[in-house]
Enzyme design. Structure first.
Site, PDB file in Angstrom:
ATOM      1  N   ASP A  37       0.860  -1.172   0.000  1.00  0.00           N
ATOM      2  CA  ASP A  37       0.000   0.000   0.000  1.00  0.00           C
ATOM      3  C   ASP A  37       0.904   1.231   0.000  1.00  0.00           C
ATOM      4  OD1 ASP A  37      -3.203   0.496   0.808  1.00  0.00           O
ATOM      5  OD2 ASP A  37      -1.875   2.204   1.173  1.00  0.00           O
ATOM      6  N   ASP A  61       4.682   1.833  -5.683  1.00  0.00           N
ATOM      7  CA  ASP A  61       3.566   2.208  -6.540  1.00  0.00           C
ATOM      8  C   ASP A  61       3.433   1.165  -7.650  1.00  0.00           C
ATOM      9  OD1 ASP A  61       1.745   3.311  -8.281  1.00  0.00           O
ATOM     10  OD2 ASP A  61       2.757   5.247  -8.473  1.00  0.00           O
ATOM     11  N   ASN A  88      -5.487  -5.659  -5.973  1.00  0.00           N
ATOM     12  CA  ASN A  88      -6.622  -5.001  -5.330  1.00  0.00           C
ATOM     13  C   ASN A  88      -6.497  -3.480  -5.307  1.00  0.00           C
ATOM     14  OD1 ASN A  88      -8.983  -4.968  -3.262  1.00  0.00           O
ATOM     15  ND2 ASN A  88      -7.318  -3.924  -2.181  1.00  0.00           N
ATOM     16  N   TYR A 160     -13.771   4.576 -13.707  1.00  0.00           N
ATOM     17  CA  TYR A 160     -13.643   3.404 -12.837  1.00  0.00           C
ATOM     18  C   TYR A 160     -14.261   2.170 -13.501  1.00  0.00           C
ATOM     19  CZ  TYR A 160     -14.426   0.540  -8.606  1.00  0.00           C
ATOM     20  OH  TYR A 160     -14.459  -0.460  -7.680  1.00  0.00           O
ATOM     21  N   LYS A 164     -12.422  -1.305 -14.610  1.00  0.00           N
ATOM     22  CA  LYS A 164     -12.833  -2.587 -14.047  1.00  0.00           C
ATOM     23  C   LYS A 164     -13.328  -3.551 -15.124  1.00  0.00           C
ATOM     24  CE  LYS A 164     -11.927  -1.931  -9.708  1.00  0.00           C
ATOM     25  NZ  LYS A 164     -10.768  -2.653  -9.106  1.00  0.00           N
ATOM     26  N   THR A 194     -16.493   0.725   1.947  1.00  0.00           N
ATOM     27  CA  THR A 194     -15.142   1.083   2.402  1.00  0.00           C
ATOM     28  C   THR A 194     -15.005   2.598   2.318  1.00  0.00           C
ATOM     29  OG1 THR A 194     -14.148   1.013   0.189  1.00  0.00           O
ATOM     30  CG2 THR A 194     -14.289  -1.081   1.403  1.00  0.00           C
TER      31      THR A 194
END
Length: 297
Positions: A37, A61, A88, A160, A164, A194
């Site tokens: 992360d 990254d 993820n 997005y 995806k 989240t």
């Protein structure tokens, strides 16, 4: 012994949310986990170590080639092998297409789609090198992260959703390409609440309503982890090139684009003919799905 005992797993974007739950569940199942992360992997590593597990913090990254390669190299150098990758990492830059800045488009595509490609490429190169050397890694796996926004569409998320949807296609194609190395490649399309979804009011309200009806927290990120862990395990042998949706206690196979109603003639269609053909085909076709996977009709 857990399903991931003895395996080394990379989870990108694992500092919070769904990625954090992936990392914790992998550790519970016996894996040594590389917690990647760019912001805050250390806290999750400490949680895993507090459980008696073994984890490595990584802040590279993944959307940059050097970062993705360093992530894979770091896992191998520290733990001696790499068995699975869970792609993820992601960000949101929601905007209606007429108001979206190209930088907002590029940022989302870069982290989600390019990051998935780069980490998968580096991991696959490692597995291929081990295979050529006569020391293949047993049961290598890739688990990518798509989304209902990409499979079914969602207003305000053209960047997005495009990323995806691209990841879903990437999953199908790389599964074929890497099959000769025994690599299983699948994707999950999760629904969970989240920090990334906090601003999506209608989405949050719908998931909370579903939770009330189901009698448990449908939106918990912890609901997603078992499927990712299973897909990254040897038990998933023979299942590859699939995208599975998961929301609360529901898992479904997302079926790819298929040809629906069709019209065929010998030779090229003329423009003037199509007005009598296309409306009929569309009328007989299955409706597009909502973000929940239900018919829009």
């Amino acid at each position: 012994m857990g399903i991931s005992e003895g395996r080394v797993v990379i989870v990108t974007g694992a500092g919070a949310g769904i990625g954090r739950e992936h990392a914790l569940e992998f550790a519970r199942q016996g894996a040594r986990v590389v917690v990647n992360d760019v912001d805050s992997p250390r806290q999750v590593v400490e949680e895993i170590e507090g459980m008696g597990g073994d984890a490595l913090a990584d802040t590279h990254d993944v959307s940059e080639p050097d970062g993705a390669q360093a992530l894979v190299d770091g896992a191998v150098n520290h733990f001696g092998a790499l068995h699975a990758v869970v792609n993820n990492a992601g960000i949101l830059r929601d905007r209606m297409v007429v108001n979206m800045d190209p930088a907002e488009w590029d940022a989302v595509i870069k982290v989600h789609l390019r990051g998935t490609f780069l980490v998968t490429r580096s991991a696959a190169a490692y597995w291929r090198a081990r295979d050529k050397a006569g020391t293949p890694i047993p049961d290598p796996r890739v688990v990518n992260t798509s989304s209902p926004s990409g499979l079914f569409g969602n207003v305000g998320q053209s960047n997005y959703g495009a990323a995806k949807a691209g990841i879903a296609s990437f999953t199908v194609i790389t599964a074929d390409e890497l099959s000769r190395l025994g690599v299983g490649v699948n994707a999950i399309a999760p629904t969970a609440l989240t920090d990334m979804t906090a601003g999506l009011t209608a989405y949050v309200d719908k998931v909370r309503k579903d939770s009330e009806e189901a009698g448990f927290d449908v939106g918990s990120p912890a609901n997603i982890a078992p499927l990712a862990v299973w897909l990254a395990s040897p038990d998933s042998a023979g299942i590859t090139g699939r995208v599975l949706t998961i929301k609360g206690g529901e898992i479904a196979v997302a079926e790819t684009w298929v040809k629906g109603p069709r019209a065929v003639k010998q030779g090229r269609w003329e423009v003037a003919e199509l007005g009598g053909i296309i409306p009929d085909l569309v009328a007989r076709a299955r409706d597009n799905s909502t973000i929940s996977g239900e018919s829009r009709g």
